[in-house]
Design an enzyme around this catalytic site. Structure first.
Site, PDB file in Angstrom:
ATOM      1  N   HIS A  19      11.565   7.116  -0.935  1.00  0.00           N
ATOM      2  CA  HIS A  19      12.587   7.920  -1.421  1.00  0.00           C
ATOM      3  C   HIS A  19      12.995   8.011  -2.972  1.00  0.00           C
ATOM      4  O   HIS A  19      13.194   9.302  -3.347  1.00  0.00           O
ATOM      5  CB  HIS A  19      13.892   7.449  -0.809  1.00  0.00           C
ATOM      6  N   SER A  36      11.358   4.437   6.674  1.00  0.00           N
ATOM      7  CA  SER A  36      12.489   3.643   7.210  1.00  0.00           C
ATOM      8  C   SER A  36      12.346   2.955   8.399  1.00  0.00           C
ATOM      9  O   SER A  36      13.058   1.731   8.498  1.00  0.00           O
ATOM     10  CB  SER A  36      13.903   4.537   7.108  1.00  0.00           C
ATOM     11  N   ARG A  37      11.689   3.475   9.497  1.00  0.00           N
ATOM     12  CA  ARG A  37      11.516   2.856  10.575  1.00  0.00           C
ATOM     13  C   ARG A  37      10.612   1.605  10.418  1.00  0.00           C
ATOM     14  O   ARG A  37      10.446   0.873  11.357  1.00  0.00           O
ATOM     15  CB  ARG A  37      10.745   4.018  11.593  1.00  0.00           C
TER      16      ARG A  37
END
Length: 279
Positions: free
Chosen positions: A37, A186-187
């Site tokens: 990100h 993110s996972r």
């Protein structure tokens, strides 16, 4: 750095900035920010005067059996990371700020979203297109940056921008990986040490595919079978391992180097990861 929760207040702030002639970049995220990100924020800053980051776990792109409630959230850490990267504004809406109780209008793409993630998660791209269209209307950015890890999503968003005449340039940013090759996600927070080690089979399968194509392999079915074998041997069940035309997203039989991609989605227990590479 300004923080907004109201869509009207953010819209007014962005309109005032555009009136001053400033180029606005948007980085839509679901939070739990990582280096991937942050690379999007940096790329937006390189192309824009001001950068808006949205942090919103969008309920409409999750099916009832998916991980909306469990999706990792770390608002204060995310805000600190945005500030550290020089974001100018962060949008932190609640679901009620984005969707009326009786919301009944959706944005649906009907071609590129039918296969791959769209076939596995039939309502997913309806939710993605709708929330991104809403963010575009609120921010009215000149540029929006999305990561290549969601390869199909970028293609669908580009089609939406083209077909609905959004005056926005879409930038697709490269995948950011850990040193061992695992794509940032993110996972990844869900992965215990054993699952994380096994997850390296996805990037290994992609590297093997790249090497095979570089050595002259052109048969898509053989490349797909090898990728399935690599991930299955590590305990992952592939939802798909598909070689596609990088523009149309349609399956192909013969690989055209530079114009083809291999997309993977794999499950292990309750975990699901995606990854891809251009061939």
């Amino acid at each position: 750095m300004d923080i907004f929760t109201s869509p009207d207040e953010l819209h007014a702030w962005c309109a005032a900035q555009k009136h001053l002639g400033r180029v606005i970049g948007l980085v839509p995220t679901m939070g739990s920010l990582h280096e991937g990100h942050l690379s999007l924020i940096r790329l937006a800053k390189e192309n824009c005067d001001l950068v808006v980051v949205s942090i919103f776990v969008n309920p409409t792109q999750f099916a009832p059996n998916e991980d909306y409630d469990a999706y990792p959230r770390q608002e204060q850490t995310d805000l600190a990371l945005c500030q550290g990267e020089g974001a100018d504004a962060v949008y932190l809406p609640r679901p009620a700020d984005m969707y009326a109780d009786d919301a009944s209008v959706w944005v649906t793409e009907t071609q590129l979203s039918r296969t791959l993630e769209g076939a596995e998660r039939p309502t997913h791209f309806r939710g993605v297109c709708t929330v991104v269209a809403k963010l575009f209307n609120i921010v009215q950015p000149d540029v929006a940056v999305f990561g290549q890890k969601d390869f199909q999503q970028v293609a669908v968003i580009r089609r939406m921008v083209r077909d609905l005449n959004f005056p926005i340039r879409i930038i697709r940013a490269p995948i950011v990986r850990d040193p061992d090759g695992l794509a940032k996600s993110s996972r990844n927070a869900y992965l215990d040490p054993d699952a994380r080690a096994a997850a390296l089979s996805l990037s290994q399968a992609l590297r093997d595919a790249q090497a095979a194509v570089a050595a002259g392999e052109r048969d898509a079915a053989r490349v797909e079978a090898a990728a399935r074998a690599t991930t299955t041997a590590a305990g992952w069940l592939p939802d798909y391992a598909k070689v596609i035309d990088a523009e149309t997203l349609m399956p192909i039989q013969t690989i055209l180097p530079g114009a083809s991609a291999l997309l993977l989605a794999c499950r292990r227990g309750g975990l699901r990861l995606i990854d891809n590479t251009l061939l």
